[in-house]
Design a protein around this motif. Structure first.
Motif, PDB file in Angstrom:
ATOM      1  N   ARG A  11     112.757  49.687  34.775  1.00 56.10           N
ATOM      2  CA  ARG A  11     113.175  51.076  34.549  1.00 56.10           C
ATOM      3  C   ARG A  11     114.438  51.448  35.320  1.00 56.10           C
ATOM      4  O   ARG A  11     115.291  52.178  34.824  1.00 56.10           O
ATOM      5  CB  ARG A  11     112.027  52.012  34.954  1.00 56.10           C
ATOM      6  CG  ARG A  11     112.369  53.504  34.944  1.00 56.10           C
ATOM      7  CD  ARG A  11     112.645  53.996  33.537  1.00 56.10           C
ATOM      8  NE  ARG A  11     112.894  55.429  33.522  1.00 56.10           N
ATOM      9  CZ  ARG A  11     114.080  55.989  33.790  1.00 56.10           C
ATOM     10  NH1 ARG A  11     115.125  55.225  34.099  1.00 56.10           N
ATOM     11  NH2 ARG A  11     114.234  57.302  33.751  1.00 56.10           N
ATOM     12  N   HIS A  12     114.600  50.926  36.540  1.00 60.33           N
ATOM     13  CA  HIS A  12     115.638  51.465  37.416  1.00 60.33           C
ATOM     14  C   HIS A  12     116.751  50.479  37.791  1.00 60.33           C
ATOM     15  O   HIS A  12     117.837  50.919  38.189  1.00 60.33           O
ATOM     16  CB  HIS A  12     114.999  51.981  38.713  1.00 60.33           C
ATOM     17  CG  HIS A  12     114.073  53.140  38.513  1.00 60.33           C
ATOM     18  ND1 HIS A  12     114.515  54.420  38.270  1.00 60.33           N
ATOM     19  CD2 HIS A  12     112.713  53.205  38.514  1.00 60.33           C
ATOM     20  CE1 HIS A  12     113.479  55.232  38.141  1.00 60.33           C
ATOM     21  NE2 HIS A  12     112.374  54.528  38.285  1.00 60.33           N
ATOM     22  N   SER A  13     116.514  49.176  37.726  1.00 55.29           N
ATOM     23  CA  SER A  13     117.504  48.220  38.223  1.00 55.29           C
ATOM     24  C   SER A  13     118.663  48.041  37.248  1.00 55.29           C
ATOM     25  O   SER A  13     118.505  48.182  36.027  1.00 55.29           O
ATOM     26  CB  SER A  13     116.844  46.868  38.490  1.00 55.29           C
ATOM     27  OG  SER A  13     117.811  45.920  38.932  1.00 55.29           O
ATOM     28  N   THR A  38     107.546  54.829  37.915  1.00 52.19           N
ATOM     29  CA  THR A  38     107.612  54.832  36.458  1.00 52.19           C
ATOM     30  C   THR A  38     106.218  54.684  35.868  1.00 52.19           C
ATOM     31  O   THR A  38     105.265  54.345  36.579  1.00 52.19           O
ATOM     32  CB  THR A  38     108.528  53.685  35.954  1.00 52.19           C
ATOM     33  OG1 THR A  38     108.760  53.849  34.554  1.00 52.19           O
ATOM     34  CG2 THR A  38     107.897  52.326  36.208  1.00 52.19           C
ATOM     35  N   LEU A  80     111.581  55.757  43.103  1.00 54.99           N
ATOM     36  CA  LEU A  80     111.675  54.795  42.001  1.00 54.99           C
ATOM     37  C   LEU A  80     110.279  54.481  41.457  1.00 54.99           C
ATOM     38  O   LEU A  80     109.715  53.410  41.691  1.00 54.99           O
ATOM     39  CB  LEU A  80     112.372  53.506  42.476  1.00 54.99           C
ATOM     40  CG  LEU A  80     113.799  53.685  42.995  1.00 54.99           C
ATOM     41  CD1 LEU A  80     114.425  52.335  43.273  1.00 54.99           C
ATOM     42  CD2 LEU A  80     114.653  54.480  42.009  1.00 54.99           C
ATOM     43  N   HIS A 114     113.610  53.771  47.544  1.00 53.36           N
ATOM     44  CA  HIS A 114     112.510  53.389  46.659  1.00 53.36           C
ATOM     45  C   HIS A 114     111.438  54.482  46.529  1.00 53.36           C
ATOM     46  O   HIS A 114     110.585  54.388  45.646  1.00 53.36           O
ATOM     47  CB  HIS A 114     111.858  52.088  47.154  1.00 53.36           C
ATOM     48  CG  HIS A 114     112.678  50.866  46.851  1.00 53.36           C
ATOM     49  ND1 HIS A 114     113.793  50.528  47.582  1.00 53.36           N
ATOM     50  CD2 HIS A 114     112.546  49.916  45.886  1.00 53.36           C
ATOM     51  CE1 HIS A 114     114.316  49.415  47.084  1.00 53.36           C
ATOM     52  NE2 HIS A 114     113.586  49.027  46.055  1.00 53.36           N
TER      53      HIS A 114
END
Length: 303
Positions: free
Chosen positions: A59-61, A104, A102, A99
């Protein structure tokens, strides 16, 4: 998602205070070597097979869209963990703060939190595995059981610096091996994130700022490095994890990896220190020697 797997025993331990990694440790001597990015590939792969880490990374990287930038930033951060002095603790705090948001929810409706204690600890546990495992190939001789235990005890300080709860930390290297094998067998899964990671390292896209005219040259130069990184990553990953991902590894591959490791183990130590270590590690080691020389002169001063 399977349930998180925790170490079976943590022993009656009081965690040490947070403090920088000491210069007289194996971690200090070996983490900053230029072979780090090669031998740590299996750690990153195993992280992307952990369901929560996979979901958050997916989702975030930016590892798919900006692989070089992501790799450089990650490498610099790891160097700070070991060689940053007091700034190492600030870096750990920065990462925890980063983090904290972060999180999801995956396609099955399961919510994943980046700072969940098990996944957060797993990142560091994979580093322990990668170091001790790669030594079987890339050191002049395998680590003894006592050396593995000593290194594991060093990692406890790193885990403390990252605020890993005691319940997630095995009491000894022997317990770590049992916990690690159980996690790989019963908790890790074949994820699209892991497959994408393997694809990305095998064929690294050029940096975004690279002019289009230079991209063919980039591909020509980087393709052999990517193939090498992929080969070593697959070869140093546990067989159980390879099977889950459908990766093949033959006896011929094993012989080639051992031959490569033999060559690297005898070549890298011959390089000048400035070339043998990444810049942050080199400068930290040089500064530490200067501090020791100053301390010696101070101790020898006339009174």
């Amino acid at each position: 998602m399977t349930a998180s797997v925790a170490p079976q025993s943590t022993g009656a331990r009081t965690l040490a205070p947070r403090r920088p990694i000491a210069p007289d440790t194996r971690m200090w001597d070996e983490t900053g070597l230029i072979t780090f990015s090669l031998t740590a590939g299996s750690a990153f792969l195993l992280q992307t097979m952990e369901p929560t880490i996979s979901a958050v990374v997916d989702r975030h990287s930016t590892f798919r869209t900006d692989p070089m930038g992501r790799a450089v930033r990650s490498l610099a951060s790891v160097m700070m963990w070991i060689y940053g002095g007091d700034d190492a603790l600030a870096e750990a705090d920065r990462l925890r703060h980063l983090h904290a948001s972060l999180n999801t929810t995956d396609a099955d409706g399961v919510r994943h939190t980046a700072l969940s204690s098990g996944p957060w600890a797993w990142v560091l546990h994979t580093g322990t595995f990668a170091f001790t495992g790669s030594a079987e190939y890339f050191s002049r001789r395998p680590l003894t059981a006592a050396e593995k235990e000593a290194y594991f005890q060093e990692t406890l300080q790193l885990m403390r610096n990252f605020s890993v709860p005691a319940k997630e930390i095995p009491a000894s290297y022997a317990e770590f091996q049992t916990f690690f094998a159980d996690t790989v067998a019963n908790h890790l899964v074949a994820t699209d994130t892991a497959r994408d990671y393997l694809r990305v390292i095998r064929s690294v896209a050029p940096p975004k700022q690279l002019p289009r005219a230079l991209r063919p040259a980039w591909k020509w130069a980087v393709t052999p490095i990517g193939r090498l990184q992929y080969f070593v990553t697959v070869g140093t990953t546990p067989e159980v994890a390879r099977q889950k991902l459908g990766l093949t590894w033959t006896s011929s591959d094993e012989r080639k990896l051992r031959a490569l490791g033999w060559l690297i183990a005898r070549t890298v130590p011959l390089l000048p220190e400035r070339l043998r270590y990444f810049p942050i590690a080199y400068e930290a080691r040089r500064l530490e020697r200067d501090r020791q020389r100053l301390r010696k002169m101070i101790d020898m001063r006339p009174l």
